[in-house]
Design a protein around this motif. Structure first.
Motif, short mmCIF file in Angstrom:
data_model
loop_
_atom_site.label_atom_id
_atom_site.label_comp_id
_atom_site.label_asym_id
_atom_site.label_seq_id
_atom_site.Cartn_x
_atom_site.Cartn_y
_atom_site.Cartn_z
N PHE A 76 0.83 -1.20 0.00
CA PHE A 76 0.00 0.00 0.00
C PHE A 76 0.86 1.25 0.00
CE2 PHE A 76 -1.94 3.36 2.63
CZ PHE A 76 -3.01 3.71 1.79
N PHE A 77 1.89 1.28 0.85
CA PHE A 77 2.79 2.42 0.89
C PHE A 77 3.48 2.61 -0.46
CE2 PHE A 77 3.90 3.47 5.56
CZ PHE A 77 2.55 3.43 5.88
N SER A 78 3.93 1.52 -1.06
CA SER A 78 4.64 1.62 -2.34
C SER A 78 3.73 2.18 -3.42
CB SER A 78 5.16 0.24 -2.75
OG SER A 78 6.03 -0.28 -1.78
N PHE A 79 2.50 1.68 -3.48
CA PHE A 79 1.56 2.17 -4.49
C PHE A 79 1.25 3.65 -4.28
CE2 PHE A 79 -2.85 3.05 -5.74
CZ PHE A 79 -2.80 2.73 -7.10
N ALA A 80 0.97 4.02 -3.03
CA ALA A 80 0.61 5.42 -2.75
C ALA A 80 1.79 6.36 -3.01
CB ALA A 80 0.16 5.54 -1.29
N PHE A 226 10.20 0.49 -1.27
CA PHE A 226 10.48 -0.73 -0.52
C PHE A 226 11.68 -0.57 0.40
CE2 PHE A 226 7.44 -3.00 -2.98
CZ PHE A 226 7.23 -4.22 -2.35
N PHE A 227 12.70 0.17 -0.02
CA PHE A 227 13.97 0.19 0.72
C PHE A 227 14.31 1.56 1.31
CE2 PHE A 227 14.53 -3.40 -2.21
CZ PHE A 227 14.92 -4.38 -1.32
N THR A 247 6.89 -1.15 7.83
CA THR A 247 6.98 -1.82 6.54
C THR A 247 7.95 -3.00 6.66
OG1 THR A 247 8.73 -0.30 5.84
CG2 THR A 247 6.46 0.30 5.30
N LEU A 248 8.13 -3.70 5.55
CA LEU A 248 9.00 -4.87 5.56
C LEU A 248 10.43 -4.52 5.91
CD1 LEU A 248 7.67 -6.85 2.46
CD2 LEU A 248 7.42 -7.47 4.87
N VAL A 249 10.95 -3.45 5.31
CA VAL A 249 12.34 -3.10 5.54
C VAL A 249 12.54 -2.64 6.99
CG1 VAL A 249 12.07 -0.69 4.77
CG2 VAL A 249 14.30 -1.80 4.63
N TYR A 250 11.55 -1.99 7.58
CA TYR A 250 11.70 -1.57 8.97
C TYR A 250 11.52 -2.76 9.92
CZ TYR A 250 11.84 1.54 12.94
OH TYR A 250 12.22 2.18 14.09
N LYS A 251 10.71 -3.72 9.52
CA LYS A 251 10.54 -4.92 10.35
C LYS A 251 11.82 -5.74 10.39
CE LYS A 251 7.46 -8.89 11.03
NZ LYS A 251 7.34 -8.60 12.48
N MET A 273 14.02 -9.30 -0.75
CA MET A 273 14.80 -9.23 -1.97
C MET A 273 14.12 -10.01 -3.10
SD MET A 273 18.81 -10.29 -2.52
CE MET A 273 18.50 -11.95 -1.87
N ILE A 274 13.59 -11.19 -2.78
CA ILE A 274 12.89 -11.99 -3.79
C ILE A 274 11.64 -11.27 -4.27
CG2 ILE A 274 11.65 -14.15 -4.17
CD1 ILE A 274 13.59 -15.50 -2.26
N MET A 275 10.91 -10.63 -3.35
CA MET A 275 9.69 -9.91 -3.73
C MET A 275 10.00 -8.78 -4.69
SD MET A 275 7.70 -9.78 -0.07
CE MET A 275 6.55 -8.57 -0.68
N VAL A 276 11.05 -8.03 -4.42
CA VAL A 276 11.41 -6.91 -5.30
C VAL A 276 11.84 -7.42 -6.68
CG1 VAL A 276 13.03 -5.01 -5.63
CG2 VAL A 276 12.01 -5.40 -3.39
N ILE A 277 12.61 -8.53 -6.70
CA ILE A 277 13.04 -9.10 -7.98
C ILE A 277 11.83 -9.58 -8.78
CG2 ILE A 277 14.32 -11.00 -9.03
CD1 ILE A 277 16.32 -10.79 -6.74
N VAL A 278 10.90 -10.27 -8.12
CA VAL A 278 9.71 -10.77 -8.82
C VAL A 278 8.84 -9.61 -9.30
CG1 VAL A 278 7.56 -12.06 -8.50
CG2 VAL A 278 9.69 -12.96 -7.59
#
Length: 293
Positions: A76-80, A226-227, A247-251, A273-278
């Motif tokens: 959601f954060f990334s899209f917004a 994401f990062f 978020t994921l990176v802060y978690k 990392m896999i999610m960003v690559i995909v």
């Protein structure tokens, strides 16, 4: 006829590429390999003993509802952030591309915010929108708006999105402006002669010709969200209130450095990392089809 570089020594090309390869290997591939290895290990609280647990760290993550909430929150954060920063940057670039007096000064001022580091961006927006000390918060309270991002999760999320998008607008503006200036004026003049109004010229001529730039910026903004938003989140909310901005990176940071669970933190970094690559691969596979080169 294509030009081909000729080197006097066969080793010279490899010597020129070696520094860049060394940087990539040392600062990307080596830490990534260490994260993959660490994700299969479990250490005690003091780091004195280590045991190999196979996929237990990953299984524990996928059984944790809070982890799936952080995944949805990150998307959601990334899209917004991507949509808001790209939209505003495109609007500013279109306005700055017009022949106006002082346009060079306007362009320079619009590029400046990109030089600000993410933690500094967080501090600046906290000073403006802090519920007690913020300058803008006073006007919000005067307008009858109960503004308190320290207690309200939705307001804190809005503040993070606003600050992160503002940070990225300058970067997007720079590429959009370059893309607009690269469009041949003759194409726009031909559309105007055919009777197309400015808005129609933008959507039927300018926007399709900007599609390579938009696609590039879309990938960059998703990776940024994401990062690179870690510094903003850490200085503004630290993942709160109630993990509403975690978020994921802060978690990864909070579970690893603050919680001491290095195995779970490493597993999260591998999944991220896999999610960003995909996600990047999906963009290249499907979104690029609509790009006009």
């Amino acid at each position: 006829m294509q030009k081909q570089a000729i080197f006097q020594s066969k080793l010279l090309p490899y010597a020129l590429v070696a520094p860049q390869l060394a940087i990539v290997l040392i600062f990307f591939y080596w830490p990534a390999l260490q994260a993959v290895i660490q994700s299969f290990l479990l250490q005690d609280a003091f780091g004195l003993s280590t045991s190999f647990v196979w996929f237990d760290n990953y299984i524990e993550l996928f059984r944790d509802p809070a982890y799936f909430e952080s995944i949805l929150r990150t998307f959601f954060f990334s899209f917004a952030i991507a949509v808001s920063s790209l939209s505003v940057a495109l609007l500013l670039a279109v306005m700055a591309d017009k022949p106006l007096r002082g346009s060079t000064l306007y362009r320079t001022l619009l590029i400046w915010p990109y030089a600000v580091a993410p933690p500094v961006v967080g501090v600046l927006w906290i000073f403006m929108l802090h519920p007690s000390l913020g300058v803008i918060s006073r006007y919000l309270r005067a307008a009858g708006i109960d503004w308190n991002p320290l207690l309200d999760g939705d307001q804190a999320a809005s503040l993070i999105i606003l600050a992160a998008a503002w940070k990225q607008i300058s970067y997007n503006f720079l590429f959009f402006l370059a893309g607009l200036q690269a469009i041949p004026k003759s194409v726009l003049e031909a559309a105007a002669i055919d009777g197309a109004r400015p808005m129609r010229r933008f959507w039927t001529v300018t926007f399709p010709l900007l599609s390579p730039t938009i696609f590039f910026l879309l990938v960059v903004n998703i990776v940024y969200a994401f990062f690179d938003t870690f510094g903003i989140i850490d200085t503004m909310t630290r993942g709160g209130p109630g993990k509403s901005t975690e978020t994921l990176v802060y978690k990864v940071y909070s579970d690893g450095l603050l919680g001491g669970n290095l195995g779970s933190s490493a597993a999260q970094s591998v999944i991220l990392m896999i999610m960003v690559i995909v996600l990047t691969g999906i963009q290249f596979r499907f979104v690029e089809r609509k790009v006009t080169y």
